[in-house]
Motif scaffolding. Structure first.
Motif, mmCIF file in Angstrom:
data_model
loop_
_atom_site.group_PDB
_atom_site.id
_atom_site.type_symbol
_atom_site.label_atom_id
_atom_site.label_comp_id
_atom_site.label_asym_id
_atom_site.label_seq_id
_atom_site.Cartn_x
_atom_site.Cartn_y
_atom_site.Cartn_z
ATOM 1 N N LYS A 93 -32.261 7.426 -36.891
ATOM 2 C CA LYS A 93 -31.371 6.429 -36.280
ATOM 3 C C LYS A 93 -30.118 7.092 -35.707
ATOM 4 O O LYS A 93 -29.655 6.720 -34.632
ATOM 5 C CB LYS A 93 -30.983 5.366 -37.300
ATOM 6 C CG LYS A 93 -32.106 4.406 -37.620
ATOM 7 C CD LYS A 93 -31.675 3.383 -38.658
ATOM 8 C CE LYS A 93 -32.842 2.515 -39.072
ATOM 9 N NZ LYS A 93 -32.483 1.594 -40.167
ATOM 10 N N TYR A 97 -29.069 7.051 -31.780
ATOM 11 C CA TYR A 97 -27.739 6.632 -31.336
ATOM 12 C C TYR A 97 -27.127 7.692 -30.418
ATOM 13 O O TYR A 97 -26.538 7.368 -29.389
ATOM 14 C CB TYR A 97 -26.832 6.383 -32.550
ATOM 15 C CG TYR A 97 -25.429 6.007 -32.159
ATOM 16 C CD1 TYR A 97 -25.070 4.680 -31.974
ATOM 17 C CD2 TYR A 97 -24.454 6.984 -31.946
ATOM 18 C CE1 TYR A 97 -23.787 4.328 -31.597
ATOM 19 C CE2 TYR A 97 -23.164 6.644 -31.567
ATOM 20 C CZ TYR A 97 -22.842 5.315 -31.387
ATOM 21 O OH TYR A 97 -21.567 4.984 -30.994
ATOM 22 N N ASN A 101 -25.958 6.970 -26.640
ATOM 23 C CA ASN A 101 -24.517 6.825 -26.435
ATOM 24 C C ASN A 101 -23.768 8.128 -26.144
ATOM 25 O O ASN A 101 -22.559 8.091 -25.922
ATOM 26 C CB ASN A 101 -23.896 6.163 -27.673
ATOM 27 C CG ASN A 101 -24.432 4.779 -27.881
ATOM 28 O OD1 ASN A 101 -24.081 3.870 -27.140
ATOM 29 N ND2 ASN A 101 -25.301 4.604 -28.858
ATOM 30 N N GLY A 105 -23.722 10.445 -33.961
ATOM 31 C CA GLY A 105 -24.325 9.319 -34.657
ATOM 32 C C GLY A 105 -23.897 9.165 -36.101
ATOM 33 O O GLY A 105 -24.312 8.221 -36.775
ATOM 34 N N PHE A 108 -19.878 7.993 -34.947
ATOM 35 C CA PHE A 108 -19.877 6.972 -33.895
ATOM 36 C C PHE A 108 -18.729 7.224 -32.923
ATOM 37 O O PHE A 108 -17.985 6.313 -32.550
ATOM 38 C CB PHE A 108 -19.810 5.554 -34.487
ATOM 39 C CG PHE A 108 -21.025 5.226 -35.327
ATOM 40 C CD1 PHE A 108 -22.221 4.879 -34.725
ATOM 41 C CD2 PHE A 108 -20.982 5.302 -36.705
ATOM 42 C CE1 PHE A 108 -23.351 4.603 -35.479
ATOM 43 C CE2 PHE A 108 -22.095 5.030 -37.477
ATOM 44 C CZ PHE A 108 -23.284 4.682 -36.865
ATOM 45 N N LYS A 162 -23.617 2.132 -39.954
ATOM 46 C CA LYS A 162 -23.325 1.264 -38.817
ATOM 47 C C LYS A 162 -21.821 1.051 -38.721
ATOM 48 O O LYS A 162 -21.123 1.005 -39.746
ATOM 49 C CB LYS A 162 -24.057 -0.068 -38.922
ATOM 50 C CG LYS A 162 -23.638 -0.934 -40.082
ATOM 51 C CD LYS A 162 -24.429 -2.231 -40.099
ATOM 52 C CE LYS A 162 -23.981 -3.098 -41.260
ATOM 53 N NZ LYS A 162 -24.708 -4.335 -41.348
#
Length: 165
Positions: A93, A97, A101, A105, A108, A162
């Motif tokens: 995941k 990401y 993006n 990841g 973030f 997240k």
């Protein structure tokens, strides 16, 4: 070896050790003439059985690795940290990401925070949840972001990441 030679050798070794300790101690304590700004840590402790502590250990080591971009070992270390602390699904995941993006990841973001803090926020159904607070810059107007981190209580691996509101 004569007694006098042994005594001279031991005295020289003791003096060398003392001088080395005197030279190294200020550097280790952070009291030397350094141009980098560091905060004094009065103490640190940990428990490898605690899921929140493991999240804190991961984020501390990971941020250190990505911060040290000029160190040739840093990228390999960050990759190894991901492999050790994150489940395979969480690693995938994070990589997805990053592809979508063009940002890290785990953090973030495209840059590296200057401070981080981890707090336990709850547990249930075999998982613990932690809140990671990242601080981007110093001063009154420093930006803060938060990440919700889920960990498996059996394996202690991070199973979910997240952005949190």
């Amino acid at each position: 070896m004569p007694v006098r030679s042994r005594r001279t050798l031991l005295t020289a070794a003791a003096v060398t050790a003392g001088l080395t300790l005197a030279a190294v101690t200020p550097a280790l304590a952070g009291t030397g003439t350094s141009h980098t700004r560091t905060a004094a840590v009065s103490s640190a402790q940990g428990d490898p059985r605690d899921a929140t502590q493991r999240v804190a250990d991961f984020y501390g080591a990971y941020i250190d690795s990505v911060w040290a971009a000029d160190d040739p070992a840093a990228a390999a270390n960050a990759k190894a940290l991901r492999a050790f602390y994150l489940s395979a699904a969480a690693q995938k995941k994070a990589a997805d990401y990053e592809r979508r993006n063009h940002a890290d990841g785990i953090l973030f973001a495209q840059n590296v925070p200057v401070k981080w803090k981890v707090a336990y926020t709850g547990s249930g159904m075999g998982h613990a949840t932690s809140r990671v607070t990242l601080t981007w810059g110093d001063g009154a107007h420093a930006q803060v972001t938060r990440i919700e981190v889920q960990s498996d209580l059996r394996t202690l691996k991070i199973t979910g990441l997240k952005p949190a509101g």
